[in-house]
Design a protein around this motif. Structure first.
Motif, PDB file in Angstrom:
ATOM      1  N   TRP A 185      41.492 -72.269   8.869  1.00 39.97           N
ATOM      2  CA  TRP A 185      41.390 -71.323   7.743  1.00 39.97           C
ATOM      3  C   TRP A 185      41.956 -69.965   8.147  1.00 39.97           C
ATOM      4  CZ3 TRP A 185      38.864 -66.656   7.187  1.00 39.97           C
ATOM      5  CH2 TRP A 185      38.674 -66.177   5.877  1.00 39.97           C
ATOM      6  N   LYS A 186      41.600 -69.496   9.318  1.00 40.40           N
ATOM      7  CA  LYS A 186      42.070 -68.200   9.819  1.00 40.40           C
ATOM      8  C   LYS A 186      43.592 -68.209   9.983  1.00 40.40           C
ATOM      9  CE  LYS A 186      41.628 -65.393  14.050  1.00 40.40           C
ATOM     10  NZ  LYS A 186      41.358 -64.064  13.466  1.00 40.40           N
ATOM     11  N   ARG A 233      45.558 -68.370   6.620  1.00 42.84           N
ATOM     12  CA  ARG A 233      45.570 -67.074   5.945  1.00 42.84           C
ATOM     13  C   ARG A 233      46.571 -66.126   6.612  1.00 42.84           C
ATOM     14  NH1 ARG A 233      41.547 -65.400   2.461  1.00 42.84           N
ATOM     15  NH2 ARG A 233      41.618 -63.271   3.308  1.00 42.84           N
ATOM     16  N   GLU A 234      46.687 -66.219   7.926  1.00 42.90           N
ATOM     17  CA  GLU A 234      47.638 -65.361   8.642  1.00 42.90           C
ATOM     18  C   GLU A 234      49.080 -65.675   8.253  1.00 42.90           C
ATOM     19  OE1 GLU A 234      47.121 -65.775  12.812  1.00 42.90           O
ATOM     20  OE2 GLU A 234      45.212 -64.695  12.874  1.00 42.90           O
ATOM     21  N   GLY A 249      50.175 -67.822   5.651  1.00 42.66           N
ATOM     22  CA  GLY A 249      50.469 -68.176   4.270  1.00 42.66           C
ATOM     23  C   GLY A 249      50.970 -69.594   4.116  1.00 42.66           C
ATOM     24  N   SER A 265      50.537 -73.924   4.290  1.00 42.70           N
ATOM     25  CA  SER A 265      49.553 -74.894   3.807  1.00 42.70           C
ATOM     26  C   SER A 265      49.132 -75.879   4.892  1.00 42.70           C
ATOM     27  CB  SER A 265      50.126 -75.673   2.617  1.00 42.70           C
ATOM     28  OG  SER A 265      51.292 -76.382   3.002  1.00 42.70           O
ATOM     29  N   LEU A 297      45.450 -77.090   4.090  1.00 38.00           N
ATOM     30  CA  LEU A 297      44.712 -76.470   2.995  1.00 38.00           C
ATOM     31  C   LEU A 297      44.864 -77.339   1.753  1.00 38.00           C
ATOM     32  CD1 LEU A 297      43.213 -73.996   1.767  1.00 38.00           C
ATOM     33  CD2 LEU A 297      45.482 -73.029   1.309  1.00 38.00           C
ATOM     34  N   GLY A 314      40.983 -75.513  -2.160  1.00 39.29           N
ATOM     35  CA  GLY A 314      40.573 -74.511  -1.201  1.00 39.29           C
ATOM     36  C   GLY A 314      39.843 -75.042   0.010  1.00 39.29           C
TER      37      GLY A 314
END
Length: 272
Positions: free
Chosen positions: A82-83, A86-87, A89, A91, A106, A110
């Motif tokens: 997850w981390k 997010r860094e 962008g 999938s 991902l 979500g």
């Protein structure tokens, strides 16, 4: 010495992520144990340490709150994924653990999915102390064993509420049959696609959930012919989905959420 950390959870299964990319790995048994102390440290079910890796986004090492190491942690792997997602962008991301390279993705809802690798089913690989059929262990209740990089022993029961997990868990965890100890599961099959799971975690006690234990319990139920190849695993803290076709990798899907972040300042220990 100091380092930043992030506290996260997956259905209440809490873990701490320490990002040491670009730095020397400062975590040892004593520090992990102090971090895991819920009264004097941060507190967690598992600690995940991120470090540099040549063939993956990061290398992960995992610690229990008692200072012992483990090779697999489905919840913390999802949290690190997850981390990283997010860094970047992206999938999907690949991380390396002692289980090898794990692909994480991902989902559209979500949730985070992790390819947890193939389960180990042979008695030597769990490991078990003597040659046995891991499908039916020679223990009262005839549990089933496997390894997801850490050992799992699953009891299938009629009434989960009648099981004293706190009494039976540590007894089975330290049974001589398990030279490296074991995670202990108590499972009530609600349908071929859903189980209720309670856990005694090796080196940790009773958690609200566990990714690798959810995988181990589902794998053992599928092997026993009790479950289909896609199973919703309902733990005390929430539900994850485990998929296994009986031969390949086990896929774990579920939520992760950040709690808070901070900086740990390592001072002298009164007990060291």
């Amino acid at each position: 010495m100091s380092f930043s950390f992030q506290k996260m959870h997956a259905n209440g299964d809490d873990f701490v992520v320490v990002d040491l990319r670009g730095q020397a790995n400062k975590i040892n048994q004593n520090i992990a144990k102090r971090l895991g102390d819920r009264n004097r440290g941060i507190g967690f079910n598992q600690l995940a340490v991120m470090s540099d890796c040549d063939d993956a986004a990061v290398r992960l090492t995992f610690w229990n709150p008692d200072g012992s190491m483990l090779d697999a942690c489905g919840s913390a792997t999802r949290g690190v994924a997850w981390k990283l997602l997010r860094e970047t962008g992206s999938s999907s991301v690949i991380v390396r653990t002692n289980r090898g390279l794990l692909n994480c993705s991902l989902e559209t809802d979500g949730l985070i999915s992790v390819d947890m690798g193939e389960p180990f089913l042979h008695w030597r690989d769990v490991p078990i102390a003597q040659e046995v059929d891991t499908l039916v262990l020679p223990l009262p209740g005839t549990p089933t064993a496997c390894s997801m990089g850490n050992p799992h022993c699953t009891f299938f029961v009629e009434d989960l509420e009648a099981v004293d997990v706190e009494a039976l868990g540590p007894e089975i965890e330290s049974h001589p049959l398990f030279p490296q100890k074991t995670n202990v599961h108590f499972v009530q099959v609600l349908s071929p696609t859903r189980i209720r799971l309670r856990i005694w975690e090796r080196g940790g006690g009773i958690p609200l959930g566990s990714g690798s234990c959810s995988c181990g319990a589902a794998v053992n139920g599928i092997r026993r012919g009790l479950l289909d190849d896609s199973v919703e695993v309902e733990c005390d803290g929430g539900t994850v989905t485990v998929r296994w076709d009986g031969t390949g990798s086990v896929f774990l899907t579920g939520p992760v959420e950040p709690n808070f972040s901070g900086v740990w300042f390592e001072g002298p220990s009164r007990n060291s």
